[in-house]
Design an enzyme around this catalytic site. Structure first.
Site, PDB file in Angstrom:
ATOM      1  N   GLY A  53      58.085  44.095 189.806  1.00  0.00           N
ATOM      2  CA  GLY A  53      56.870  44.017 190.609  1.00  0.00           C
ATOM      3  C   GLY A  53      55.791  43.494 189.665  1.00  0.00           C
ATOM      4  NE  ARG A  95      61.919  39.130 186.603  1.00  0.00           N
ATOM      5  CZ  ARG A  95      61.817  39.696 187.802  1.00  0.00           C
ATOM      6  NH1 ARG A  95      61.284  40.883 187.943  1.00  0.00           N
ATOM      7  NH2 ARG A  95      62.238  39.057 188.879  1.00  0.00           N
ATOM      8  CD  GLN A 202      64.222  43.274 194.535  1.00  0.00           C
ATOM      9  OE1 GLN A 202      64.962  42.931 195.444  1.00  0.00           O
ATOM     10  NE2 GLN A 202      64.042  42.543 193.458  1.00  0.00           N
ATOM     11  CG  ASP A 243      56.331  37.840 191.867  1.00  0.00           C
ATOM     12  OD1 ASP A 243      56.675  38.062 193.037  1.00  0.00           O
ATOM     13  OD2 ASP A 243      56.549  38.625 190.923  1.00  0.00           O
ATOM     14  CG  ASN A 253      56.452  37.857 197.195  1.00  0.00           C
ATOM     15  OD1 ASN A 253      56.164  38.541 196.200  1.00  0.00           O
ATOM     16  ND2 ASN A 253      56.889  38.419 198.308  1.00  0.00           N
ATOM     17  CE  LYS A 254      62.468  39.374 194.307  1.00  0.00           C
ATOM     18  NZ  LYS A 254      63.107  38.818 193.094  1.00  0.00           N
TER      19      LYS A 254
HETATM   20  O1  MRU Z   1      61.922  40.420 191.206  1.00  0.00           O
HETATM   21  P1  MRU Z   1      60.900  41.455 191.541  1.00  0.00           P
HETATM   22  O2  MRU Z   1      61.469  42.671 192.169  1.00  0.00           O
HETATM   23  O3  MRU Z   1      60.013  41.768 190.353  1.00  0.00           O
HETATM   24  O4  MRU Z   1      59.978  40.738 192.626  1.00  0.00           O
HETATM   25  C1  MRU Z   1      58.871  41.435 193.105  1.00  0.00           C
HETATM   26  C2  MRU Z   1      58.116  40.749 194.165  1.00  0.00           C
HETATM   27  O5  MRU Z   1      58.447  39.654 194.572  1.00  0.00           O
HETATM   28  C3  MRU Z   1      56.861  41.432 194.642  1.00  0.00           C
HETATM   29  O6  MRU Z   1      56.606  41.126 195.969  1.00  0.00           O
HETATM   30  C4  MRU Z   1      55.671  40.982 193.784  1.00  0.00           C
HETATM   31  O7  MRU Z   1      55.963  41.105 192.426  1.00  0.00           O
HETATM   32  C5  MRU Z   1      54.444  41.762 194.097  1.00  0.00           C
HETATM   33  S1  MRU Z   1      54.525  43.448 193.602  1.00  0.00           S
HETATM   34  C6  MRU Z   1      53.023  44.145 193.977  1.00  0.00           C
END
Ligand code: MRU
Length: 364
Positions: A53, A95, A202, A243, A253-254
């Site tokens: 996140g 990352r 997630q 992100d 985003n994801k």
């Molecule tokens: O790969 P992740 O689980 O870190 O991806 C997270 C997301 O895509 C969230 O939507 C984003 O980081 C926002 S968290 C407030």
């Protein structure tokens, strides 16, 4: 276990020399804290999504930076600075898409450099305070985003969310889930559809867990069921985190988020992105400038299965994020207000306000 701010997912450990995180890969079945002491442990925790996140990654990285500095307290300033620079770069490579990682590390480095005339132990103490400040600001930021986000919703609304942007991904409240927790505190009720969020789940493992624990009505759906729940008229708004947001509003985003946005447009449902101004990256003009993290095929084929679900020889494509075109986004909710198109103007204004705040001026 909570810290002085009452949050629980990223804490300082023993004698404030290590970072404690909830291992998010073990949730919802086991709540286990991991202690990060070495640079490699810190890198792996971020890379393996034990902490994940965007805002939580930033907070964790800031505490890691401080702990790495603490371990070098005895070194002369020149060597201290050199080693911190190298370790920062390594951590930053864990990352690539979530900009909060480099944002937090750069902020910690700037703090170090601004205080290089002081002794190393003094600098280390200042770094600790800076990391705490980042976490404290995150709590305030989530609260503001939650308030602005809630103003877009009505009691009884059906909400669809993708991935996890709740307290685990931030500090408190979360971003996309923040309005729902805040609304609950105010006596409002929402019905939330949580996409499971393939391949790392997630939504299933974290979002449905957090919402259920918070007493919010949640229904878990597979990602490919978003269209039917929208068609049935059960969704009045989509709320997602982010992100990295480019200058024109394109938002990473994801993986799967852009598909949700396309469906929302088709069904005439507002699609809101919620995130802090630290996630806006004005060095990216459009989404094409955002580097998308590619991950291993094991995540698709076998990670959450007893046996592999595809032949070893079969190729996989596993991008961790996608970019939602700004034209599909109804609004981007930041801690400085609700930004609407043209995003070049509204996001720049939100960024300007956050810069004033960091410089210590009063911002409304
Ligand atoms: O790969 P992740 O689980 O870190 O991806 C997270 C997301 O895509 C969230 O939507 C984003 O980081 C926002 S968290 C407030």
């Amino acid at each position: 276990m909570t810290n002085e701010f009452g949050t629980e997912n990223v804490l300082l450990g023993k004698e404030e020399k290590s970072v404690l995180i909830i291992d998010q890969t073990k949730l919802p079945n086991v709540t286990e804290y991991l202690e990060l002491e070495t640079l490699k442990q810190m890198y792996d925790a971020i890379f393996e999504l034990k902490v994940r996140g965007a805002p939580a990654i930033g907070i964790c990285a800031a505490y890691c930076y401080y702990c790495l500095a603490k371990a070098k307290e005895e070194k002369p300033m020149e060597l201290f600075e050199k080693e911190m620079g190298e370790e920062k770069e390594y951590l930053n490579s864990s990352r690539p898409t979530a900009v909060n990682l480099s944002w937090a590390l750069n902020r910690m480095e700037r703090t170090l450099l601004a205080n290089r005339e002081k002794s190393v132990p003094e600098v280390v103490e200042i770094l600790k305070q800076e990391a705490k400040k980042i976490q404290r600001e995150d709590i305030e930021m989530c609260r503001k985003i939650s308030e602005y986000g809630l103003s877009l919703l009505k009691d009884g609304d059906g909400i669809l969310t993708h991935c996890n942007a709740g307290p685990l991904a931030t500090s408190k409240y979360g971003t996309a889930l923040g309005p729902l927790f805040l609304g609950k505190e105010k006596g409002m009720n929402f019905h939330v559809f949580a996409d499971e969020t393939r391949p790392l789940l997630q939504g299933a493992r974290l979002t449905s867990y957090e919402l259920h624990k918070g007493g919010i009505d949640v229904t878990l759906i597979c990602d490919n069921m978003a269209s039917i729940v929208m068609k049935n008229g059960w969704v009045q708004a989509c709320l997602v985190g982010c992100d990295r947001i480019a200058e024109n509003g394109d938002t990473a985003n994801k993986i799967g988020t852009s598909g949700v946005a396309i469906l929302a447009k088709h069904y005439g449902i507002p699609f809101y992105v919620l995130g802090p101004t630290s996630t806006i990256d004005l060095t990216c003009k459009t989404g094409d400038d955002i580097v998308i993290e590619q991950r291993s095929m094991e995540e698709i084929k076998s990670k959450f299965y007893k046996e592999p679900m595809a032949l070893d020889e079969v190729k996989c494509y596993n991008p961790a994020f996608d970019v939602t075109d700004h034209n599909l986004i109804s609004a981007i909710v930041t801690e400085y207000g609700i930004c609407r198109a043209p995003y070049e103007v509204s996001l720049a204004e939100a960024k300007r306000k956050s810069a004033l705040q960091i410089d210590g001026n009063v911002v409304q």
